[in-house]
Design an enzyme around this catalytic site. Structure first.
Site: not given
Length: 209
Positions: A157-159
């Site tokens: 979920d880390d961009l």
């Protein structure tokens, strides 16, 4: 890859993925540091203060927040006794105050020390801490990686992680979106097990040419 990880170093293991081998070669070794020495409670407080603001602003606010306490440590019982006005004086929003109080309340009712958390799996820790208001999966994954030193965390979920993987693995991700993209990214990262934390550190530091 075969799971015979005890026979080679983590970097040599990851380098069996040709793309990751190139990233490792192009990227200086990520600095590994732990400012909290396993203090999950304090790390969660800092993480909440840091949400949606610059690093510089977060550092200043967290420093002022800690100065509200006699010994510089926001012990949960003392934190819960602070008034909203006192906490606001450090630069905290009302929402973040509620989140910090949620961490304090949780810590008084549930152990958060290493002795309690270390026997748990990564996912068990995620599920254990998610009931805290203001704490999401990404927050716990950062804690797993940088405070608890878990070796096999993949923060999809880390961009930045997603963006770097799109650049590094265009053939596997081209044109994919939504669930299909997430599935492809997980499949790529599966080749890095059990060192997905190290791979993620390199992705964060890698500067695409």
């Amino acid at each position: 890859m075969q799971p015979a990880t005890d026979l080679i170093s983590p970097l040599d293991y990851l380098a069996q993925d040709a793309v990751m081998a190139r990233l490792i070669q192009e990227t200086p070794s990520p600095k590994i540091f732990n400012d909290y020495a396993g203090d999950v409670y304090l790390a969660l407080l800092e993480s909440i203060v840091s949400q949606q603001i610059s690093v510089k602003a977060a550092d200043a606010i967290f420093s002022r927040f800690r100065q509200l306490f006699a010994d510089g440590y926001p012990h949960p019982n003392e934190l819960l006794l602070k008034s909203a006005d006192e906490l606001r004086s450090a630069g905290l929003s009302f929402q973040k105050i509620k989140y910090l109080q949620s961490v304090a309340g949780f810590s008084l009712a549930n152990p958060m020390d290493r002795a309690h958390l270390d026997p748990m799996t990564d996912e068990e820790i995620v599920q254990y801490l998610l009931p805290i208001k203001g704490v999401g999966r990404w927050t716990v994954e950062m804690l797993l990686m940088f405070v608890l030193d878990r070796p096999d965390v993949f923060p999809i979920d880390d961009l930045v992680i997603r963006q770097r993987m799109l650049l590094a693995y265009p053939e596997q991700t081209n044109g994919l979106t939504g669930k299909a993209l997430y599935k492809a990214l997980h499949q790529i990262a599966d080749a890095w097990r059990p060192y997905r934390t190290t791979a993620s550190r390199y992705l964060w530091r890698w500067k695409p040419l």
